[in-house]
Design a protein around this motif. Structure first.
Motif, PDB file in Angstrom:
ATOM      1  N   ASP A 119       0.824  -1.208   0.000  1.00 26.29           N
ATOM      2  CA  ASP A 119       0.000   0.000   0.000  1.00 26.29           C
ATOM      3  C   ASP A 119       0.863   1.264   0.000  1.00 26.29           C
ATOM      4  OD1 ASP A 119       1.002   0.005   2.558  1.00 26.29           O
ATOM      5  OD2 ASP A 119      -0.938   0.073   3.555  1.00 26.29           O
ATOM      6  N   ALA A 120       2.107   1.106  -0.408  1.00 22.94           N
ATOM      7  CA  ALA A 120       3.022   2.262  -0.438  1.00 22.94           C
ATOM      8  C   ALA A 120       2.503   3.336  -1.385  1.00 22.94           C
ATOM      9  CB  ALA A 120       4.419   1.826  -0.878  1.00 22.94           C
ATOM     10  N   GLU A 121       2.654   4.570  -0.977  1.00 25.18           N
ATOM     11  CA  GLU A 121       2.364   5.674  -1.884  1.00 25.18           C
ATOM     12  C   GLU A 121       3.422   5.662  -2.978  1.00 25.18           C
ATOM     13  OE1 GLU A 121       1.545  10.470  -1.915  1.00 25.18           O
ATOM     14  OE2 GLU A 121       2.494   9.582  -0.153  1.00 25.18           O
ATOM     15  N   LEU A 122       2.982   5.734  -4.227  1.00 23.99           N
ATOM     16  CA  LEU A 122       3.893   5.717  -5.367  1.00 23.99           C
ATOM     17  C   LEU A 122       4.032   7.142  -5.882  1.00 23.99           C
ATOM     18  CD1 LEU A 122       2.516   2.531  -7.156  1.00 23.99           C
ATOM     19  CD2 LEU A 122       4.369   2.710  -5.474  1.00 23.99           C
ATOM     20  N   ILE A 123       5.271   7.632  -5.879  1.00 26.96           N
ATOM     21  CA  ILE A 123       5.554   9.012  -6.254  1.00 26.96           C
ATOM     22  C   ILE A 123       6.608   9.006  -7.349  1.00 26.96           C
ATOM     23  CG2 ILE A 123       6.366  11.268  -5.453  1.00 26.96           C
ATOM     24  CD1 ILE A 123       5.609  10.223  -2.568  1.00 26.96           C
ATOM     25  N   GLU A 124       6.252   9.563  -8.487  1.00 26.61           N
ATOM     26  CA  GLU A 124       7.200   9.621  -9.598  1.00 26.61           C
ATOM     27  C   GLU A 124       8.107  10.826  -9.375  1.00 26.61           C
ATOM     28  OE1 GLU A 124       9.398   9.674 -12.806  1.00 26.61           O
ATOM     29  OE2 GLU A 124       7.878  11.206 -13.012  1.00 26.61           O
ATOM     30  N   GLY A 125       9.052  10.664  -8.426  1.00 24.33           N
ATOM     31  CA  GLY A 125       9.997  11.725  -8.116  1.00 24.33           C
ATOM     32  C   GLY A 125      10.958  11.937  -9.265  1.00 24.33           C
ATOM     33  N   ASN A 126      11.259  13.187  -9.564  1.00 25.00           N
ATOM     34  CA  ASN A 126      12.143  13.475 -10.683  1.00 25.00           C
ATOM     35  C   ASN A 126      12.915  14.759 -10.430  1.00 25.00           C
ATOM     36  OD1 ASN A 126      10.803  15.853 -12.275  1.00 25.00           O
ATOM     37  ND2 ASN A 126       9.107  14.467 -11.856  1.00 25.00           N
ATOM     38  N   HIS A 127      13.857  15.017 -11.310  1.00 24.86           N
ATOM     39  CA  HIS A 127      14.654  16.240 -11.248  1.00 24.86           C
ATOM     40  C   HIS A 127      14.589  16.993 -12.573  1.00 24.86           C
ATOM     41  CE1 HIS A 127      17.246  13.043 -12.779  1.00 24.86           C
ATOM     42  NE2 HIS A 127      17.758  13.985 -13.542  1.00 24.86           N
ATOM     43  N   TRP A 128      13.672  16.597 -13.461  1.00 21.35           N
ATOM     44  CA  TRP A 128      13.562  17.224 -14.783  1.00 21.35           C
ATOM     45  C   TRP A 128      12.332  18.130 -14.885  1.00 21.35           C
ATOM     46  CZ3 TRP A 128      13.907  11.931 -14.055  1.00 21.35           C
ATOM     47  CH2 TRP A 128      12.726  11.207 -14.125  1.00 21.35           C
ATOM     48  N   CYS A 129      11.847  18.595 -13.737  1.00 20.14           N
ATOM     49  CA  CYS A 129      10.784  19.609 -13.665  1.00 20.14           C
ATOM     50  C   CYS A 129       9.423  19.136 -14.171  1.00 20.14           C
ATOM     51  CB  CYS A 129      11.192  20.899 -14.363  1.00 20.14           C
ATOM     52  SG  CYS A 129      12.647  21.657 -13.622  1.00 20.14           S
ATOM     53  N   ASP A 130       9.137  17.853 -14.060  1.00 22.50           N
ATOM     54  CA  ASP A 130       7.816  17.346 -14.422  1.00 22.50           C
ATOM     55  C   ASP A 130       6.930  17.410 -13.183  1.00 22.50           C
ATOM     56  OD1 ASP A 130       5.513  15.974 -15.053  1.00 22.50           O
ATOM     57  OD2 ASP A 130       6.547  14.306 -16.028  1.00 22.50           O
ATOM     58  N   THR A 131       6.085  18.413 -13.144  1.00 25.13           N
ATOM     59  CA  THR A 131       5.193  18.583 -11.998  1.00 25.13           C
ATOM     60  C   THR A 131       3.768  18.139 -12.315  1.00 25.13           C
ATOM     61  OG1 THR A 131       4.761  20.892 -12.584  1.00 25.13           O
ATOM     62  CG2 THR A 131       6.558  20.456 -10.996  1.00 25.13           C
ATOM     63  N   GLY A 143       9.913  19.750  -4.525  1.00 26.29           N
ATOM     64  CA  GLY A 143       8.890  18.824  -4.047  1.00 26.29           C
ATOM     65  C   GLY A 143       7.486  19.113  -4.526  1.00 26.29           C
ATOM     66  N   GLU A 144       7.335  19.973  -5.498  1.00 27.52           N
ATOM     67  CA  GLU A 144       6.016  20.274  -6.048  1.00 27.52           C
ATOM     68  C   GLU A 144       5.660  19.265  -7.127  1.00 27.52           C
ATOM     69  OE1 GLU A 144       6.208  24.183  -7.676  1.00 27.52           O
ATOM     70  OE2 GLU A 144       6.523  25.143  -5.734  1.00 27.52           O
ATOM     71  N   GLY A 145       4.389  18.979  -7.255  1.00 32.28           N
ATOM     72  CA  GLY A 145       3.935  18.132  -8.351  1.00 32.28           C
ATOM     73  C   GLY A 145       2.605  17.475  -8.064  1.00 32.28           C
ATOM     74  N   GLN A 146       1.881  17.213  -9.141  1.00 31.27           N
ATOM     75  CA  GLN A 146       0.572  16.567  -9.036  1.00 31.27           C
ATOM     76  C   GLN A 146       0.671  15.042  -8.966  1.00 31.27           C
ATOM     77  OE1 GLN A 146      -2.481  18.265 -11.704  1.00 31.27           O
ATOM     78  NE2 GLN A 146      -0.923  19.783 -12.229  1.00 31.27           N
ATOM     79  N   ASN A 147       1.789  14.484  -9.419  1.00 32.98           N
ATOM     80  CA  ASN A 147       2.046  13.050  -9.331  1.00 32.98           C
ATOM     81  C   ASN A 147       0.973  12.191 -10.010  1.00 32.98           C
ATOM     82  OD1 ASN A 147       3.630  10.819  -8.495  1.00 32.98           O
ATOM     83  ND2 ASN A 147       2.266  10.489  -6.764  1.00 32.98           N
ATOM     84  N   TRP A 148       0.517  12.596 -11.178  1.00 29.69           N
ATOM     85  CA  TRP A 148      -0.519  11.817 -11.849  1.00 29.69           C
ATOM     86  C   TRP A 148      -0.066  10.408 -12.191  1.00 29.69           C
ATOM     87  CZ3 TRP A 148      -5.402  12.081 -11.600  1.00 29.69           C
ATOM     88  CH2 TRP A 148      -6.041  13.292 -11.370  1.00 29.69           C
ATOM     89  N   LEU A 149       1.190  10.208 -12.559  1.00 30.34           N
ATOM     90  CA  LEU A 149       1.628   8.848 -12.858  1.00 30.34           C
ATOM     91  C   LEU A 149       1.544   7.983 -11.606  1.00 30.34           C
ATOM     92  CD1 LEU A 149       2.629   6.693 -14.752  1.00 30.34           C
ATOM     93  CD2 LEU A 149       4.961   7.493 -14.355  1.00 30.34           C
ATOM     94  N   GLY A 150       2.052   8.483 -10.502  1.00 35.34           N
ATOM     95  CA  GLY A 150       1.965   7.733  -9.255  1.00 35.34           C
ATOM     96  C   GLY A 150       0.524   7.451  -8.867  1.00 35.34           C
ATOM     97  N   ARG A 151      -0.335   8.433  -9.015  1.00 34.70           N
ATOM     98  CA  ARG A 151      -1.752   8.266  -8.672  1.00 34.70           C
ATOM     99  C   ARG A 151      -2.415   7.203  -9.545  1.00 34.70           C
ATOM    100  NH1 ARG A 151      -3.558  14.519  -8.482  1.00 34.70           N
ATOM    101  NH2 ARG A 151      -5.594  13.677  -7.912  1.00 34.70           N
ATOM    102  N   LEU A 152      -2.130   7.239 -10.848  1.00 31.47           N
ATOM    103  CA  LEU A 152      -2.713   6.241 -11.745  1.00 31.47           C
ATOM    104  C   LEU A 152      -2.165   4.844 -11.469  1.00 31.47           C
ATOM    105  CD1 LEU A 152      -2.819   8.230 -15.100  1.00 31.47           C
ATOM    106  CD2 LEU A 152      -4.745   7.639 -13.611  1.00 31.47           C
ATOM    107  N   LEU A 153      -0.899   4.753 -11.098  1.00 28.58           N
ATOM    108  CA  LEU A 153      -0.334   3.449 -10.727  1.00 28.58           C
ATOM    109  C   LEU A 153      -1.015   2.896  -9.475  1.00 28.58           C
ATOM    110  CD1 LEU A 153       3.430   4.116 -11.419  1.00 28.58           C
ATOM    111  CD2 LEU A 153       2.026   2.348 -12.514  1.00 28.58           C
ATOM    112  N   MET A 154      -1.309   3.760  -8.521  1.00 33.97           N
ATOM    113  CA  MET A 154      -1.996   3.300  -7.309  1.00 33.97           C
ATOM    114  C   MET A 154      -3.422   2.864  -7.619  1.00 33.97           C
ATOM    115  SD  MET A 154      -0.417   5.763  -4.318  1.00 33.97           S
ATOM    116  CE  MET A 154      -0.591   7.327  -5.196  1.00 33.97           C
TER     117      MET A 154
END
Length: 166
Positions: A119-131, A143-154
């Motif tokens: 049940d881990a939160e999945l966060i597509e952390g990056n350094h290429w400014c994809d928020t 640390g800003e971002g909507q994390n849509w990829l992580g949300r869809l994976l969950m």
């Protein structure tokens, strides 16, 4: 505030530590991961989610075929940045990505690995400014971002848990 149907999904309580970067043992969560049986959407098929996602951005058949034939996911992404976007792309992109994730995790090994994230939160952390798709850890976004990829994976993981439970 997003009006997309996935935006209203509740966040379950989590017991596992967040997975905040899709690398090393979690590299398989990346859209650049090669899927042996391919990723399928409508009539499009390629070896990675990234290839098909980028090809879906346009209605130009030539551009689509060039993207799908790209030798790497990175090349497909670069090519996708140059296409003329289909007029309805902004309204469609989350649904396309959700369908591509469903296709990717039909692979039994990948399905088991995604389920193995618990049940881990999945966060597509990056350094290429994809928020939009992730959370950026660069100085500019910190640390800003909507994390849509992580949300869809969950969401996909939840669907798989429910399916396995049937």
């Amino acid at each position: 505030m997003s009006t997309h149907p996935f935006a209203s999904l509740p966040s379950p309580a989590r017991t596992n530590a967040p997975i905040d970067r899709f690398r090393d043992e979690y590299r398989f969560l990346s859209n650049f991961w090669t899927v042996p049986a391919g990723v399928h959407y409508a009539w499009l098929t390629a070896s990675t989610v990234e290839h098909v996602f980028q090809a879906c951005k346009t209605t130009d058949e030539h551009d689509r075929s060039v993207i799908l034939a790209a030798s790497t996911a990175g090349q497909a992404k670069r090519l996708g940045k140059k296409v003329t976007l289909r007029p309805d792309w902004e309204a469609r992109k989350l649904g396309v990505m959700a369908n591509l994730q469903a296709s990717k995790y039909q692979d039994p090994d990948l399905r088991d690995r995604l389920l193995g994230t618990g049940d881990a939160e999945l966060i597509e952390g990056n350094h290429w400014c994809d928020t939009f798709w992730g959370v950026c850890h660069c100085d500019e976004h910190n640390g800003e971002g909507q994390n849509w990829l992580g949300r869809l994976l969950m969401v996909q993981r939840s669907v798989l848990v429910a399916t396995v439970s049937l």
